[in-house]
Scaffold this active site. Structure first.
Site, short mmCIF file in Angstrom:
data_model
loop_
_atom_site.label_atom_id
_atom_site.label_comp_id
_atom_site.label_asym_id
_atom_site.label_seq_id
_atom_site.Cartn_x
_atom_site.Cartn_y
_atom_site.Cartn_z
N ASP A 1 18.23 -40.83 -21.79
CA ASP A 1 17.52 -41.79 -20.91
C ASP A 1 16.07 -41.93 -21.40
O ASP A 1 15.13 -41.92 -20.61
CB ASP A 1 17.55 -41.28 -19.47
N LYS B 1 10.41 -32.69 -7.40
CA LYS B 1 11.45 -33.72 -7.46
C LYS B 1 12.52 -33.32 -6.45
O LYS B 1 13.18 -32.30 -6.60
CB LYS B 1 12.04 -33.81 -8.89
N GLY C 1 13.41 -42.83 -7.11
CA GLY C 1 14.59 -43.35 -7.81
C GLY C 1 15.76 -43.46 -6.86
O GLY C 1 15.61 -43.31 -5.64
N LEU D 1 4.98 -39.90 -6.22
CA LEU D 1 4.76 -40.31 -7.62
C LEU D 1 5.86 -41.23 -8.13
O LEU D 1 5.64 -42.01 -9.05
CB LEU D 1 4.71 -39.07 -8.52
N GLY D 2 7.04 -41.09 -7.56
CA GLY D 2 8.16 -41.90 -8.03
C GLY D 2 9.28 -41.88 -7.02
O GLY D 2 9.40 -40.95 -6.22
N ASP E 1 4.79 -36.74 -30.72
CA ASP E 1 5.16 -35.80 -29.65
C ASP E 1 6.62 -35.97 -29.23
O ASP E 1 7.33 -34.99 -28.99
CB ASP E 1 4.24 -35.99 -28.43
N SER F 1 18.38 -41.47 -6.76
CA SER F 1 18.88 -40.17 -6.27
C SER F 1 17.79 -39.16 -5.97
O SER F 1 18.08 -38.09 -5.45
CB SER F 1 19.84 -39.58 -7.29
N ALA F 2 16.53 -39.47 -6.30
CA ALA F 2 15.47 -38.48 -6.09
C ALA F 2 14.13 -39.14 -5.85
O ALA F 2 13.89 -40.28 -6.26
CB ALA F 2 15.38 -37.57 -7.32
N SER F 3 13.26 -38.39 -5.15
CA SER F 3 11.86 -38.81 -4.97
C SER F 3 11.00 -37.74 -5.61
O SER F 3 11.35 -36.56 -5.58
CB SER F 3 11.50 -38.88 -3.48
N VAL F 4 9.86 -38.16 -6.16
CA VAL F 4 8.96 -37.20 -6.80
C VAL F 4 7.61 -37.26 -6.09
O VAL F 4 7.07 -38.35 -5.84
CB VAL F 4 8.79 -37.51 -8.31
N1 ADP Z 1 6.31 -33.82 -13.53
C1 ADP Z 1 5.86 -35.02 -13.14
N2 ADP Z 1 4.53 -35.25 -13.03
C2 ADP Z 1 4.07 -36.47 -12.64
N3 ADP Z 1 4.86 -37.52 -12.34
C3 ADP Z 1 6.20 -37.35 -12.42
C4 ADP Z 1 6.76 -36.10 -12.83
N4 ADP Z 1 8.10 -36.23 -12.83
C5 ADP Z 1 8.36 -37.49 -12.44
N5 ADP Z 1 7.22 -38.18 -12.21
C6 ADP Z 1 7.11 -39.60 -11.78
O1 ADP Z 1 8.22 -39.94 -10.99
C7 ADP Z 1 9.01 -40.95 -11.66
C8 ADP Z 1 10.49 -40.67 -11.41
O2 ADP Z 1 10.81 -39.37 -11.92
P1 ADP Z 1 12.15 -39.13 -12.74
O3 ADP Z 1 12.30 -37.68 -13.01
O4 ADP Z 1 12.16 -40.03 -13.94
O5 ADP Z 1 13.23 -39.58 -11.66
P2 ADP Z 1 14.47 -40.59 -11.74
O6 ADP Z 1 15.61 -39.71 -12.10
O7 ADP Z 1 14.54 -41.16 -10.36
O8 ADP Z 1 14.17 -41.63 -12.80
C9 ADP Z 1 8.59 -40.89 -13.12
O9 ADP Z 1 8.77 -42.12 -13.77
C10 ADP Z 1 7.12 -40.53 -13.00
O10 ADP Z 1 6.34 -41.66 -12.70
MG MG Z 2 13.29 -41.50 -14.72
#
Ligand code: ADP
Ligand code: MG
Length: 205
Positions: free
Chosen positions: A176, A73, A53, A50-51, A159, A55-58
């Site tokens: 952020d 994450k 970054g 999904l994402g 919201d 430091s992390a992948s989601v």
């Molecule tokens: N709970 C979630 N459900 C769906 N998508 C998510 C969720 N958390 C993160 N993402 C996706 O992953 C991306 C990166 O997550 P994020 O927590 O913002 O990481 P980073 O710290 O790398 O920015 C988000 O912009 C979103 O698109």
């Molecule tokens: Mg983010």
């Protein structure tokens, strides 16, 4: 190949049913995306990334047995080999659970790859499209559409104001806030704040 290790239920989170801590052999695909996580004794299949970054992948994951979906994450170790980012985001999330406009943390676990790498992971409620995607998806003939629906603007503003008011009452600054960190929840029909990696308690900068 990777395998996933035993889960550590989060202090305040409502975790899916833990029923076994037996380690299991999993695998990663060609793009080094994990295929399976073992979370709270159950195998969860990775459906998509999904994402990604710094430091992390989601990932989007699903548990076949309960046909439940969630987001994982997964944090890479930092430059010193530590997991400061994971601990920071986890502790903030645990402190601010229970608001409808803040992503729910189900629990935390450590994933063990067969290459001997352990990564820290947050198991989160799965959300849907980001405000960033909503803003850029409205194109007409390849050019950005002028303006966005009043419904979207009003609901998003309300919201996020509610989430921020709650955060500030708890003494936190998100730090952020941006369209990529605001996601729509189709289940709850509202916008939610994610990504508390830079958040801090006022006075503790
Ligand atoms: N709970 C979630 N459900 C769906 N998508 C998510 C969720 N958390 C993160 N993402 C996706 O992953 C991306 C990166 O997550 P994020 O927590 O913002 O990481 P980073 O710290 O790398 O920015 C988000 O912009 C979103 O698109
Ligand atoms: Mg983010």
């Amino acid at each position: 190949m990777a395998h996933c290790g035993p889960a550590e239920p989060s202090a305040k989170a409502q975790a899916p049913r833990p029923d076994s801590n037996k380690p299991v052999q999993g695998s990663v695909d060609q793009g080094m995306k994990p295929v399976l996580f073992e979370i709270f004794g159950e195998l969860w299949t990775v459906q998509s990334r999904l994402g990604q970054g710094v430091s992390a992948s989601v990932y989007q994951v699903s548990s076949g047995r309960a046909s439940t979906t969630a987001a994982v994450k997964e944090f890479q170790a930092d430059t010193q080999g530590g997991d400061y980012g994971y601990h920071k985001e986890r502790s903030v999330l645990e402190d601010i659970q229970g608001h409808k406009n803040i992503v729910t943390l189900y629990g935390v676990f450590t994933n063990h790859s067969c290459m001997g790498v352990a990564t820290r992971c947050l198991l989160l409620e799965l959300l849907d499209v980001s405000v960033s995607d909503l803003l850029t998806s409205g194109t007409q003939g390849g050019r950005p559409q002028q303006g966005h629906s009043m419904w979207l603007v009003q609901h998003c503003a309300r919201d996020i104001m509610e989430a921020l008011a709650f955060l500030h009452k708890e003494g936190y600054v998100h730090a952020d806030l941006k369209p990529r960190n605001i996601l729509w929840s189709a289940d709850d029909e509202c916008f939610k704040l994610i990504d508390f990696g830079l958040s801090f308690k006022e006075g503790n900068q």
